[in-house]
Design an enzyme around this catalytic site. Structure first.
Site, PDB file in Angstrom:
ATOM      1  CD  GLU A  12      81.405  82.701  48.503  1.00  0.00           C
ATOM      2  OE1 GLU A  12      81.946  82.215  47.501  1.00  0.00           O
ATOM      3  OE2 GLU A  12      80.313  83.290  48.465  1.00  0.00           O
ATOM      4  N   GLY A  78      85.181  78.315  40.356  1.00  0.00           N
ATOM      5  CA  GLY A  78      85.786  77.128  39.776  1.00  0.00           C
ATOM      6  C   GLY A  78      86.892  77.549  38.817  1.00  0.00           C
ATOM      7  CG  MET A 193      77.286  80.338  39.651  1.00  0.00           C
ATOM      8  SD  MET A 193      76.373  79.054  40.520  1.00  0.00           S
ATOM      9  CE  MET A 193      74.736  79.240  39.866  1.00  0.00           C
ATOM     10  CD  GLU A 194      77.403  84.486  42.802  1.00  0.00           C
ATOM     11  OE1 GLU A 194      78.647  84.374  42.669  1.00  0.00           O
ATOM     12  OE2 GLU A 194      76.678  83.535  43.144  1.00  0.00           O
ATOM     13  CG  ASP A 217      84.886  74.127  42.141  1.00  0.00           C
ATOM     14  OD1 ASP A 217      84.357  74.967  42.876  1.00  0.00           O
ATOM     15  OD2 ASP A 217      84.734  74.133  40.894  1.00  0.00           O
TER      16      ASP A 217
HETATM   17  N1  ADE Z   1      81.704  78.757  42.244  1.00  0.00           N
HETATM   18  C1  ADE Z   1      82.613  77.916  42.762  1.00  0.00           C
HETATM   19  N2  ADE Z   1      82.794  76.861  41.966  1.00  0.00           N
HETATM   20  C2  ADE Z   1      81.974  77.038  40.892  1.00  0.00           C
HETATM   21  C3  ADE Z   1      81.704  76.280  39.734  1.00  0.00           C
HETATM   22  N3  ADE Z   1      82.320  75.113  39.512  1.00  0.00           N
HETATM   23  N4  ADE Z   1      80.797  76.769  38.859  1.00  0.00           N
HETATM   24  C4  ADE Z   1      80.177  77.941  39.089  1.00  0.00           C
HETATM   25  N5  ADE Z   1      80.391  78.688  40.171  1.00  0.00           N
HETATM   26  C5  ADE Z   1      81.286  78.243  41.072  1.00  0.00           C
END
Ligand code: ADE
Length: 271
Positions: A12, A78, A193-194, A217
């Site tokens: 990234e 996501g 997640m951050e 995604d």
């Molecule tokens: N980062 C990228 N895709 C993610 C997802 N589906 N859940 C949590 N963090 C992500």
């Protein structure tokens, strides 16, 4: 200004460290901090690794040890809304920790003793990030992302959104799960997640921050596969060009302070 640039993963942030002028490296707390200049901006690049604690520790170190005055988190996420597609870009206006649950002691999502569920990003940085993402898509995208990859990921006309980003120590990977999050958190655009951990640290230390995420995604059953493919072949190109455009815009004072972001769609949840 000294800008701290955090990403969770190597892919990234690839390219940015190579672009740094007069770089020097320092290891601290199992992380490599690269100090230098990016398009004339004094900057420190670092990989946080994944998750809220990792991100909080990295953000704190950037401020306390490296003296950064601003923090930018760039990475992938996501989709948190059905209208958001892989390849779109989300600029966080606010962030929430969707795994925070100290009920019944505190309201759901509230970070205990802060009185807050949502942390606001810096408005000026968000405006610059929106402009940077728009310029990337308008001017650099076609050359930066090979036709083969554009076809593989069906990246037709990626869009930029701004709104709510939710973070947790959870990789979201189910249609029902993401639907439930969307229902519980009005205006949700992306899950990662951050970001909200960095937001809390910056709030508590009084540091302006921005978070920008490329959608890798749909946070559904295919999330892990799509995430891996996207991170490997596309994410670094987005991050490099958006950060480049951000630094150039910031350096040149573009856009005018307080200007409305051009053509950026608001959140695409139909509001
Ligand atoms: N980062 C990228 N895709 C993610 C997802 N589906 N859940 C949590 N963090 C992500």
């Amino acid at each position: 200004m000294r800008l701290g640039i955090i990403s969770a993963l190597h892919e990234e942030q690839q390219g940015l460290v190579e672009a740094m002028q007069r770089p020097y490296k320092l290891i601290h707390g199992m992380r490599e901090y690269v100090v230098g200049h990016l398009w004339e901006i004094d900057a420190v690049c670092v990989l946080s690794r994944i998750g809220k604690v990792a991100a909080a520790m990295t953000a704190t170190t950037l401020v306390e040890k490296f003296g950064v005055t601003h923090i930018l988190f760039t990475g992938v996420a996501g989709a948190g809304d059905a209208a958001i597609r892989v390849g779109d870009v989300v600029v966080a206006e606010s962030l929430v920790q969707h795994d925070m649950d100290a009920t019944p002691l505190f309201p759901r999502y509230e970070v205990p003793l802060t009185g807050l569920t949502h942390f606001l990003s810096d408005r000026r940085m968000a405006v610059h990030l929106l402009e940077a993402a728009q310029r990337f898509l308008a001017h650099d995208f076609a050359a930066a992302i090979e036709a083969q990859e554009r076809a593989a990921f069906a990246l037709q006309q990626p869009r930029v959104h701004r709104g709510l980003v939710a973070s947790a120590d959870e990789f979201v990977k189910g249609r029902e799960r993401v639907r439930a999050l969307h229902a519980a958190l009005p205006g949700l655009l992306a899950v990662e997640m951050e970001g909200a951990a960095v937001a809390q640290v910056c709030f508590e230390l009084g540091i302006p921050f921005g978070v920008i995420r490329t959608i890798s995604d749909n946070a559904n059953e295919n999330a892990a596969t799509d995430f891996m493919r996207f991170v490997k072949s596309v994410a670094a190109r987005y991050a490099f060009h958006i950060v480049r455009q951000f630094c150039l815009g910031w350096r040149d004072g573009l856009p005018a302070a307080g200007a409305a972001p051009a053509q950026a769609s608001r959140d695409s949840a139909g509001t």
